[in-house]
Design a protein around this motif. Structure first.
Motif, PDB file in Angstrom:
ATOM      1  N   HIS A 131       0.853  -1.188   0.000  1.00  0.00           N
ATOM      2  CA  HIS A 131       0.000   0.000   0.000  1.00  0.00           C
ATOM      3  C   HIS A 131       0.891   1.240   0.000  1.00  0.00           C
ATOM      4  N   CYS A 132       0.460   2.256  -0.731  1.00  0.00           N
ATOM      5  CA  CYS A 132       1.233   3.496  -0.797  1.00  0.00           C
ATOM      6  C   CYS A 132       0.329   4.683  -0.498  1.00  0.00           C
ATOM      7  N   HIS A 133       0.660   5.430   0.561  1.00  0.00           N
ATOM      8  CA  HIS A 133      -0.043   6.669   0.908  1.00  0.00           C
ATOM      9  C   HIS A 133       0.685   7.845   0.276  1.00  0.00           C
ATOM     10  N   VAL A 134      -0.066   8.739  -0.344  1.00  0.00           N
ATOM     11  CA  VAL A 134       0.499   9.984  -0.868  1.00  0.00           C
ATOM     12  C   VAL A 134      -0.160  11.144  -0.134  1.00  0.00           C
ATOM     13  N   GLY A 135       0.666  12.000   0.472  1.00  0.00           N
ATOM     14  CA  GLY A 135       0.148  13.146   1.218  1.00  0.00           C
ATOM     15  C   GLY A 135      -0.468  14.186   0.298  1.00  0.00           C
ATOM     16  N   ILE A 136      -1.582  14.772   0.727  1.00  0.00           N
ATOM     17  CA  ILE A 136      -2.303  15.763  -0.070  1.00  0.00           C
ATOM     18  C   ILE A 136      -2.598  16.989   0.802  1.00  0.00           C
ATOM     19  N   LEU A 224      -9.609   7.538  -0.288  1.00  0.00           N
ATOM     20  CA  LEU A 224      -9.294   8.735   0.470  1.00  0.00           C
ATOM     21  C   LEU A 224      -9.279   8.310   1.929  1.00  0.00           C
ATOM     22  N   HIS A 225      -8.139   8.492   2.575  1.00  0.00           N
ATOM     23  CA  HIS A 225      -8.040   7.973   3.942  1.00  0.00           C
ATOM     24  C   HIS A 225      -9.022   8.702   4.849  1.00  0.00           C
ATOM     25  N   PRO A 226      -9.743   7.959   5.704  1.00  0.00           N
ATOM     26  CA  PRO A 226     -10.759   8.608   6.542  1.00  0.00           C
ATOM     27  C   PRO A 226     -10.186   9.503   7.646  1.00  0.00           C
ATOM     28  N   PHE A 227      -8.924   9.287   8.023  1.00  0.00           N
ATOM     29  CA  PHE A 227      -8.356  10.020   9.166  1.00  0.00           C
ATOM     30  C   PHE A 227      -7.174  10.925   8.808  1.00  0.00           C
ATOM     31  N   TYR A 228      -6.441  10.575   7.754  1.00  0.00           N
ATOM     32  CA  TYR A 228      -5.239  11.338   7.397  1.00  0.00           C
ATOM     33  C   TYR A 228      -5.452  12.076   6.077  1.00  0.00           C
ATOM     34  N   ASP A 229      -4.644  13.115   5.850  1.00  0.00           N
ATOM     35  CA  ASP A 229      -4.681  13.810   4.564  1.00  0.00           C
ATOM     36  C   ASP A 229      -3.800  13.057   3.565  1.00  0.00           C
ATOM     37  N   THR A 230      -4.266  11.853   3.199  1.00  0.00           N
ATOM     38  CA  THR A 230      -3.567  11.050   2.192  1.00  0.00           C
ATOM     39  C   THR A 230      -4.599  10.372   1.300  1.00  0.00           C
ATOM     40  N   ILE A 231      -4.156  10.039   0.090  1.00  0.00           N
ATOM     41  CA  ILE A 231      -4.900   9.046  -0.682  1.00  0.00           C
ATOM     42  C   ILE A 231      -4.028   7.801  -0.711  1.00  0.00           C
ATOM     43  N   GLU A 232      -4.675   6.662  -0.562  1.00  0.00           N
ATOM     44  CA  GLU A 232      -3.961   5.401  -0.354  1.00  0.00           C
ATOM     45  C   GLU A 232      -4.220   4.450  -1.521  1.00  0.00           C
ATOM     46  N   VAL A 249       6.076   2.853  -6.455  1.00  0.00           N
ATOM     47  CA  VAL A 249       5.774   3.960  -5.531  1.00  0.00           C
ATOM     48  C   VAL A 249       6.057   5.302  -6.211  1.00  0.00           C
ATOM     49  N   ALA A 250       7.172   5.387  -6.928  1.00  0.00           N
ATOM     50  CA  ALA A 250       7.540   6.635  -7.616  1.00  0.00           C
ATOM     51  C   ALA A 250       6.523   6.984  -8.697  1.00  0.00           C
ATOM     52  N   ILE A 251       6.037   5.979  -9.410  1.00  0.00           N
ATOM     53  CA  ILE A 251       5.023   6.225 -10.443  1.00  0.00           C
ATOM     54  C   ILE A 251       3.731   6.717  -9.806  1.00  0.00           C
ATOM     55  N   ILE A 252       3.320   6.090  -8.696  1.00  0.00           N
ATOM     56  CA  ILE A 252       2.107   6.514  -7.985  1.00  0.00           C
ATOM     57  C   ILE A 252       2.217   7.974  -7.567  1.00  0.00           C
ATOM     58  N   GLN A 253       3.350   8.327  -6.954  1.00  0.00           N
ATOM     59  CA  GLN A 253       3.551   9.718  -6.511  1.00  0.00           C
ATOM     60  C   GLN A 253       3.509  10.679  -7.698  1.00  0.00           C
ATOM     61  N   ALA A 254       4.130  10.286  -8.803  1.00  0.00           N
ATOM     62  CA  ALA A 254       4.192  11.155  -9.977  1.00  0.00           C
ATOM     63  C   ALA A 254       2.815  11.340 -10.609  1.00  0.00           C
ATOM     64  N   VAL A 255       1.998  10.293 -10.622  1.00  0.00           N
ATOM     65  CA  VAL A 255       0.634  10.415 -11.153  1.00  0.00           C
ATOM     66  C   VAL A 255      -0.159  11.444 -10.341  1.00  0.00           C
ATOM     67  N   VAL A 256      -0.056  11.349  -9.010  1.00  0.00           N
ATOM     68  CA  VAL A 256      -0.769  12.289  -8.142  1.00  0.00           C
ATOM     69  C   VAL A 256      -0.264  13.711  -8.378  1.00  0.00           C
ATOM     70  N   ALA A 257       1.057  13.861  -8.464  1.00  0.00           N
ATOM     71  CA  ALA A 257       1.652  15.194  -8.679  1.00  0.00           C
ATOM     72  C   ALA A 257       1.210  15.778 -10.020  1.00  0.00           C
ATOM     73  N   LYS A 258       1.192  14.947 -11.066  1.00  0.00           N
ATOM     74  CA  LYS A 258       0.803  15.448 -12.390  1.00  0.00           C
ATOM     75  C   LYS A 258      -0.674  15.855 -12.408  1.00  0.00           C
ATOM     76  N   LEU A 259      -1.524  15.054 -11.814  1.00  0.00           N
ATOM     77  CA  LEU A 259      -2.952  15.399 -11.764  1.00  0.00           C
ATOM     78  C   LEU A 259      -3.163  16.695 -10.979  1.00  0.00           C
ATOM     79  N   TYR A 260      -2.389  16.867  -9.909  1.00  0.00           N
ATOM     80  CA  TYR A 260      -2.461  18.113  -9.128  1.00  0.00           C
ATOM     81  C   TYR A 260      -2.005  19.299  -9.978  1.00  0.00           C
TER      82      TYR A 260
END
Length: 369
Positions: A131-136, A224-232, A249-260
């Protein structure tokens, strides 16, 4: 001047197989590994439902390189502690031949509750994921990113496929882990929600009606994590090696960053029907990176590897800022040499011996440490 991307922090969780080096079967560690690890790692390690599983998690990491160092350290420590019990450790989405009926459940009220409710669906859930959490920035932005990132889940999943065997059989799938997990409620691809309020109302309804006792029992492929500011991101199989895991993990982070980044320019990525994305998820589970998936824009079948190359082009302009070029470059090794599932199947094709497959899984686990 372009706005600098925020720091998309990372948290990575891995689920390890504890294996008897003589029989190569899964083996209960009777909490000795977890108890020993807690002395060193505190809350970064915990038992799982089955006694032959150990779960580890990184702290909050600023970038992929930090996460990689932590995962290397965690893998090394668990291997060291297992060796003291004359056990070895492996990384794969399923064990090649262990039977779930032979694996004891951890004596913990939380797991007793799950087993009592889900019965054999829970007892047979002998699977291992990453599992990979990305902070938002906040949950409202997180929900929008979650809705858009769903499209990329099958691509990411295909790269991680590492569970072709189940109870001694070649299942014909590159990831049978997902088929096992499908028996649980509230799994699979997430629904579309148009607001955090709608999402929280959904969670609140399930809790109030006794369907779940806490919102973490939503086990979707992406939540969307119910308690933390992350998507998991929860869709991936447990990876053989650190390099494979950190590439994903790097690809997951990059996808989130690009969409942002697109969101900052008032551009949003197309949101496709979950029913369509399910078709690509099935293809990824069945064929890994060797099949075809649907290009929804063209309404055509396209080689999965071609879509993965398109994904690399899509995220290319955020990689340098994230500092993850080295980790993402490993994708070319995966595309050339195959995923964990391909390596398992190759060993079996050569030897017709599943114990040799287990030996490969345990030796690859320590590769690069």
């Amino acid at each position: 001047m372009a706005k600098k991307l925020p720091i998309f922090t990372l948290g990575v969780e891995e689920e390890y197989q504890i294996i008897d080096p003589d029989t190569r079967d899964l083996r209960s560690h009777l909490s000795k590994i977890v108890d020993g690890a807690k002395m060193i790692l505190n809350e970064q390690v915990k038992a799982e439902m089955h006694q032959s599983v150990v779960e580890v998690g990184t702290t909050i990491c600023k970038n992929v390189k930090e996460a990689k160092q932590e995962i290397k350290f965690l893998r090394s420590k668990i291997v060291e502690l297992a060796a003291k019990q004359r056990l070895v450790v492996g990384g794969a989405g399923t064990h090649p031949f262990s039977r779930w009926q032979d694996q004891p459940i951890t004596d913990d009220p939380r797991y007793h509750t799950i087993v009592n409710e889900l019965q054999d669906a829970a007892r047979s859930n002998l699977i291992f994921g990453m599992h990979c959490h990305v902070g938002i920035e906040n949950r409202e932005i997180g929900l929008q990113l979650m809705n858009q990132a769903c499209y990329f889940l099958p691509h990411i999943f295909a790269l991680s496929t590492n569970s072709p065997f189940w109870e001694g059989r070649n299942t014909g799938y590159k990831s049978f882990r997902t088929k096992v997990f499908d028996k649980f409620p509230r799994t699979g691809l997430p629904e579309y929600f148009d607001s955090v309020q709608a999402y929280d109302n959904y969670l609140d309804t399930l809790v109030k009606t006794g369907c779940i006792d806490n919102p973490k029992k939503i086990w979707w492929d992406l939540r969307l994590h119910p308690f933390y500011d992350t998507i998991e991101f929860r869709i991936t199989d447990m990876c053989l090696t650190v390099d494979e895991a950190m590439c994903i993990v790097a690809i997951i982070q990059a996808v989130v960053a690009k969409l942002y980044k697109l969101m900052l320019s008032n551009t949003s990525f197309n949101i496709y029907r979950i029913a369509l994305i399910k078709e690509n998820k099935f293809r990824a589970a069945r064929y890994g990176i060797d099949g075809n998936m649907i290009d929804f824009g063209l309404k055509e079948e396209v080689e999965t590897k071609m879509l993965i190359h398109e994904l690399l082009e899509f995220i290319d302009d955020v990689i340098d800022e994230l500092g993850s070029q080295d980790e993402i470059n490993y994708i070319h090794t995966i595309l050339k040499n195959g995923t964990g599932a391909d390596k398992q199947l190759s060993v079996f094709e050569e030897t017709k011996d599943l114990t040799k497959v287990v030996d490969m899984i345990t030796s690859e686990f320590t590769s690069g440490l």
